[in-house]
Scaffold this motif. Sequence first.
Motif, mmCIF file in Angstrom:
data_model
loop_
_atom_site.group_PDB
_atom_site.id
_atom_site.type_symbol
_atom_site.label_atom_id
_atom_site.label_comp_id
_atom_site.label_asym_id
_atom_site.label_seq_id
_atom_site.Cartn_x
_atom_site.Cartn_y
_atom_site.Cartn_z
ATOM 1 N N GLU A 21 41.837 40.260 36.470
ATOM 2 C CA GLU A 21 41.961 39.317 37.582
ATOM 3 C C GLU A 21 41.730 37.889 37.118
ATOM 4 O O GLU A 21 42.403 36.968 37.578
ATOM 5 C CB GLU A 21 41.014 39.702 38.713
ATOM 6 C CG GLU A 21 41.478 40.962 39.417
ATOM 7 C CD GLU A 21 40.635 41.333 40.611
ATOM 8 O OE1 GLU A 21 39.913 40.470 41.156
ATOM 9 O OE2 GLU A 21 40.703 42.506 41.016
ATOM 10 N N ARG B 179 44.472 35.016 37.520
ATOM 11 C CA ARG B 179 44.141 33.766 38.221
ATOM 12 C C ARG B 179 44.516 32.557 37.370
ATOM 13 O O ARG B 179 45.026 31.564 37.879
ATOM 14 C CB ARG B 179 42.652 33.720 38.549
ATOM 15 C CG ARG B 179 42.311 34.260 39.918
ATOM 16 C CD ARG B 179 40.880 33.913 40.318
ATOM 17 N NE ARG B 179 39.894 34.716 39.622
ATOM 18 C CZ ARG B 179 39.575 35.969 39.935
ATOM 19 N NH1 ARG B 179 40.182 36.564 40.925
ATOM 20 N NH2 ARG B 179 38.656 36.619 39.255
ATOM 21 N N ARG C 231 45.918 33.185 45.274
ATOM 22 C CA ARG C 231 44.508 33.476 45.535
ATOM 23 C C ARG C 231 44.402 34.994 45.538
ATOM 24 O O ARG C 231 44.825 35.656 46.484
ATOM 25 C CB ARG C 231 44.087 32.921 46.881
ATOM 26 C CG ARG C 231 42.652 33.209 47.202
ATOM 27 C CD ARG C 231 42.235 32.548 48.515
ATOM 28 N NE ARG C 231 41.025 33.197 48.953
ATOM 29 C CZ ARG C 231 40.946 34.009 50.001
ATOM 30 N NH1 ARG C 231 41.999 34.233 50.745
ATOM 31 N NH2 ARG C 231 39.799 34.567 50.312
#
Length: 147
Positions: A102, A106, A112
């Motif tokens: 993650e 990101r 988001r």
Amino acid sequence: MEKHFRRMTRQRRAILDALLGMNTHPTAGELYSVIREKMPRISLGTVYRNLDALSRAGIVRRIDVDGAQRRFDGNTDSHYHARCVDCGKVRDVHVETPVDLEEVARALGDFRLLGHRLEFAGLCPDCTEDSETAKRFRSPEGRGEYP
């Protein structure tokens, strides 16, 4: 908790207990068969509605697989799954990743992130020997990719 999940009813508790007692990832129909042994008057619709409420509240995990019946998992901790491309069975796969996936995602995008799912596709032990899919993978003209 979400507005659709007001309280733990007797039916929800029975559904949750049955799911937590299984190490498979059952469909609503499979859970219904198990629960009916203890609650003969429960309906399949009730099982579906309560699984939906439990999953929206984050108490169980709903596993959506393209072209297959939805399955449910009582383990909401972060983990991965392997799915049989022939019969649809789903099993947990515990993999330690060398990086935080993650975090990497990101850094590479503008989303988001709310989470991620990773699914491995293959053949379960029951389907490995006698399925048409397994025969296709063993043959020289097989596609070499999962359906």
